[in-house]
Write an enzyme that holds these catalytic residues in place. Structure first.
Site, short mmCIF file in Angstrom:
data_model
loop_
_atom_site.label_atom_id
_atom_site.label_comp_id
_atom_site.label_asym_id
_atom_site.label_seq_id
_atom_site.Cartn_x
_atom_site.Cartn_y
_atom_site.Cartn_z
N SER A 10 57.15 29.45 82.16
CA SER A 10 56.54 30.01 80.95
C SER A 10 55.08 30.32 81.25
CB SER A 10 56.65 29.00 79.80
OG SER A 10 55.96 29.47 78.67
N HIS A 35 59.20 33.95 81.90
CA HIS A 35 59.42 33.77 80.47
C HIS A 35 58.10 34.07 79.75
CE1 HIS A 35 61.49 31.98 76.98
NE2 HIS A 35 60.31 31.47 76.66
N ASP A 37 56.15 34.43 76.23
CA ASP A 37 56.17 34.04 74.82
C ASP A 37 55.29 34.97 73.99
OD1 ASP A 37 57.83 31.70 74.83
OD2 ASP A 37 56.23 30.65 75.89
N MET A 39 53.98 35.60 70.27
CA MET A 39 53.83 34.94 68.97
C MET A 39 52.93 35.80 68.08
SD MET A 39 53.15 31.02 70.20
CE MET A 39 53.96 30.34 71.65
N HIS A 70 60.41 36.17 74.90
CA HIS A 70 60.76 35.26 73.80
C HIS A 70 59.94 35.69 72.59
CE1 HIS A 70 60.99 30.85 72.18
NE2 HIS A 70 61.59 31.73 71.39
N MET A 72 58.80 35.33 69.30
CA MET A 72 58.59 34.44 68.16
C MET A 72 57.80 35.20 67.11
SD MET A 72 57.88 30.83 70.11
CE MET A 72 57.45 31.46 71.74
N MET A 141 66.14 26.03 71.45
CA MET A 141 64.79 25.47 71.52
C MET A 141 64.86 23.94 71.52
SD MET A 141 62.57 27.88 71.79
CE MET A 141 61.09 26.88 71.53
N GLY A 146 56.20 27.60 69.06
CA GLY A 146 54.83 27.93 68.67
C GLY A 146 53.74 27.12 69.33
N PHE A 147 54.08 25.98 69.92
CA PHE A 147 53.06 25.14 70.55
C PHE A 147 53.58 24.58 71.86
CE2 PHE A 147 52.22 24.85 65.98
CZ PHE A 147 50.87 25.14 65.93
N GLY A 148 52.72 24.52 72.86
CA GLY A 148 53.05 23.88 74.12
C GLY A 148 52.80 22.38 74.04
N GLY A 149 53.33 21.67 75.03
CA GLY A 149 53.01 20.26 75.17
C GLY A 149 53.75 19.31 74.24
N ASP A 175 64.23 25.60 76.27
CA ASP A 175 62.79 25.88 76.31
C ASP A 175 62.07 24.84 75.47
OD1 ASP A 175 60.24 26.92 76.28
OD2 ASP A 175 60.74 28.70 75.08
N GLY A 177 59.37 21.31 76.67
CA GLY A 177 59.34 19.96 77.21
C GLY A 177 60.27 19.73 78.38
N GLY A 197 57.21 25.03 81.36
CA GLY A 197 55.82 25.46 81.23
C GLY A 197 54.89 24.64 82.09
N SER A 198 54.27 23.64 81.49
CA SER A 198 53.24 22.88 82.20
C SER A 198 53.79 22.13 83.40
CB SER A 198 52.56 21.90 81.24
OG SER A 198 53.50 21.10 80.57
#
Length: 228
Positions: A10, A35, A37, A39, A70, A72, A141, A146-149, A175, A177, A197-198
């Site tokens: 991501s 990927h 995102d 938004m 993606h 959103m 999902m 809408g938010f990472g982490g 997608d 975590g 992602g991270s």
């Protein structure tokens, strides 16, 4: 079974000041796709980027990389043509964002893109079921969009398992975590397209993380085929 394991970093988790080079870095580390995102500040609270950024990335990266968009956004119908023109390969919209999924699926196909259909954690997988035969990929999902982490929602895995059981050859993406600590649960449930992602972008060794995620998925796919 005609699906295989694919890992898509991501890119929103990258250094956005160097987005093109970050994408190249991920592809060089073995990413199967990217990927992206999108938004709009309405469907989800955050705002990211739109089709002009996608067009710039396509020009820099060439035609090779697969762009999984993606979307959103609250009006996914609005962005089909612009994203197709910008070079998107797959248009993944949210079931919750449209009142006419069938027409939108048709529109995406007519604009030369693959179709992805996403559901939020609060949406039942049975609501996606009627469309599964018309799409290329289902996205479950594993966090609120809408938010990472955010923390991975293990209780979404029965949705993945239901889709894999009902539609054995469908591409199923997870997608939110997802990383080395949670990939086994995703793979065992039947996910084969892994957004991370991270866990990938912030790693000192992204290649090894991508390889680990892919290997775990491939082992699960092979086990599933032997069990049938």
């Amino acid at each position: 079974m005609s699906y295989t394991a694919r890992i898509g970093p991501s890119i929103l988790n990258s250094n956005l000041a160097c987005l093109g080079s970050e994408c190249i870095r991920m592809l060089d580390c073995g990413a199967d796709y990217l990927h992206l995102d999108v938004m709009d500040g309405h469907f989800v609270p955050n705002i990211t980027f739109g089709h002009p950024v996608v067009e710039c990335l396509r020009k820099q990266l060439g035609q090779g990389p697969f762009f999984d968009m993606h979307m959103m956004v609250s009006s996914p119908e609005q962005w089909v043509k612009p994203m197709a023109a910008a070079g998107a390969n797959q248009y993944t919209f949210h079931l919750e964002a449209t009142i006419n999924a069938g027409a939108l699926i048709k529109n995406i196909r007519e604009n030369g893109m693959k179709v992805g259909l996403a559901i939020k954690p609060g949406t039942t997988v049975e609501e996606l079921g009627p469309w599964a035969g018309q799409i290329d990929m289902a996205l479950v999902m594993t966090v609120e969009p809408g938010f990472g982490g955010q923390k991975f929602m293990e209780d979404m895995m029965p949705k993945v398992n239901w889709l894999r059981t009902q539609f054995p050859s469908l591409d199923i993406e997870v997608d939110g975590g997802v990383g080395p600590d949670t990939i086994h649960k995703c793979a065992e449930a039947g996910a084969n397209m892994i957004v991370s992602g991270s866990a990938v972008m912030k790693s000192d060794d992204p290649r090894s993380v991508i390889n680990l995620l892919r290997n775990v998925c491939m082992e699960a796919i092979q086990k599933r085929s032997l069990d049938r």
